[in-house]
Design an enzyme around this catalytic site. Structure first.
Site, PDB file in Angstrom:
ATOM      1  CE  LYS A  42       3.580  -5.819   3.876  1.00 23.50           C
ATOM      2  NZ  LYS A  42       3.087  -4.559   4.481  1.00 23.50           N
ATOM      3  CD  GLU A  92       8.384  -0.081   7.207  1.00 18.48           C
ATOM      4  OE1 GLU A  92       7.406  -0.796   6.897  1.00 18.48           O
ATOM      5  OE2 GLU A  92       8.574   1.055   6.742  1.00 18.48           O
ATOM      6  CG  ASP A 136      -0.386  -0.082   2.522  1.00 14.20           C
ATOM      7  OD1 ASP A 136       0.863  -0.155   2.616  1.00 14.20           O
ATOM      8  OD2 ASP A 136      -1.137  -0.065   3.524  1.00 14.20           O
ATOM      9  CB  SER A 137       4.575   1.715  -0.276  1.00 12.42           C
ATOM     10  OG  SER A 137       4.755   0.618  -1.142  1.00 12.42           O
ATOM     11  CG  ASP A 147       0.631  -4.061   2.130  1.00 14.45           C
ATOM     12  OD1 ASP A 147       0.983  -5.029   2.844  1.00 14.45           O
ATOM     13  OD2 ASP A 147       1.359  -3.071   1.924  1.00 14.45           O
ATOM     14  CD  GLU A 190       0.771  -1.395   7.971  1.00 16.32           C
ATOM     15  OE1 GLU A 190       0.479  -0.545   8.836  1.00 16.32           O
ATOM     16  OE2 GLU A 190       1.203  -1.096   6.853  1.00 16.32           O
TER      17      GLU A 190
HETATM   18  O1  KIV Z   1       3.647  -1.018   1.536  1.00 22.15           O
HETATM   19  C1  KIV Z   1       4.821  -1.394   1.445  1.00 22.15           C
HETATM   20  O2  KIV Z   1       5.489  -1.247   0.413  1.00 22.15           O
HETATM   21  C2  KIV Z   1       5.420  -2.039   2.603  1.00 22.15           C
HETATM   22  C3  KIV Z   1       6.911  -2.162   2.628  1.00 22.15           C
HETATM   23  C4  KIV Z   1       7.533  -0.866   2.924  1.00 22.15           C
HETATM   24  C5  KIV Z   1       7.358  -3.229   3.550  1.00 22.15           C
HETATM   25  O3  KIV Z   1       4.731  -2.405   3.507  1.00 22.15           O
END
Ligand code: KIV
Length: 264
Positions: free
Chosen positions: A112, A181, A45-46, A84, A114
């Site tokens: 993934k 992280e 989600d970056s 994510d 959080e």
């Molecule tokens: O969203 C993302 O790209 C991430 C990485 C920075 C691990 O969670």
């Protein structure tokens, strides 16, 4: 089915061989990264910051994650795709299950999320439904407002002990891997040693089982200042593929990340 599976990654950990992950958000980079031999692609989600220009990952929606996961799946040539679960999508068990279903239908091989041990039931239920889960610990960017900025986590002893316990509980709940992280190198090493599942690091020193970076960061095209843990692999490379391969070989031979990319 991709040629790299969760079993491949678990076997790498058992053999003491490091593996690599990079973000990708579209079909072209997905193809480049997977053909260069990167084992796992993170549809992170970056993308809210990298593609959309937001100052956090919070505005990213499930619909957008589905769109980018579909694009990455079309370009992928054999890597494992992790997507994510965006901000607030795991606020309830039902929402987590429905959101993960969307990502898996879009082409993810795992998701993934959080958070800490309060997500244990969610991890177990997802796993029971055939969704492998990676749990992101440490600096979890969706909680940037709680942290008051993008800061190293786990420096105080109590926070470090909590993170170790989160990792233990979530692994017991069925987490297929962990991602840590921006935490101190020694804490990341301890989490990695205590875990049977692969531990992927970013800004967590050289001792984790794998490394991940945001693709645009390691290609040196992120505008402005980048984080301490980023290395630009483009200088001296003749192509994006060569830069990606250099990253992979430095992770595998243990030269990246160095102390200059890590935290005490
Ligand atoms: O969203 C993302 O790209 C991430 C990485 C920075 C691990 O969670």
């Amino acid at each position: 089915m991709s040629s790299v599976t969760l079993q491949t990654l678990k076997q790498r950990k058992l053999n003491g061989e490091k593996f690599t992950m990079l973000t990708a958000y579209d079909a072209t980079f997905s193809q480049v990264v997977s053909e260069a031999g990167i084992e796992a692609i993170l549809v992170g989600d970056s993308l809210g910051m990298v593609l959309q220009g937001h100052d956090s990952t919070i505005p990213v929606t499930l619909e957008q994650m589905v769109y980018h996961t579909q694009s990455v799946a079309r370009g992928n040539r054999g890597a494992l795709i992790m997507s994510d679960l965006p901000f607030m999508s795991c606020a309830t068990l039902e929402s987590a299950l429905n959101s993960a279903a969307e990502l898996m239908r879009a082409g993810a091989h795992m998701v993934k999320l959080e958070g800490g041990r309060w997500l244990a039931e969610t991890v177990t239920k997802l796993n029971q439904q055939g969704v492998p889960v990676c749990v992101h610990l440490g600096l979890t960017p969706q909680s940037v407002n709680t942290f008051g900025g993008y800061k190293v986590q786990g420096r105080e002893q109590s926070a470090a002990l909590q993170m170790l316990e989160d990792a233990r509980v979530l692994e017991e709940a069925g987490a297929a891997c962990l991602l840590v992280e921006c935490i101190p190198t020694l804490l990341a090493e301890e989490i990695t040693e205590n875990s049977k599942v692969p531990v992927i690091g970013i800004g967590a020193g050289p001792h984790t089982d794998a490394q991940v970076l945001v693709l645009h960061d390691m290609l040196g095209i992120t505008p402005g200042r980048t984080a301490r843990f980023v290395k630009n692999f483009m200088p001296g490379s003749n192509s994006v593929t060569e830069a990606v391969q250099k990253y992979a070989s430095e992770v595998k031979n243990g030269t990246f990340p160095g102390p200059e990319h890590s935290f005490e």
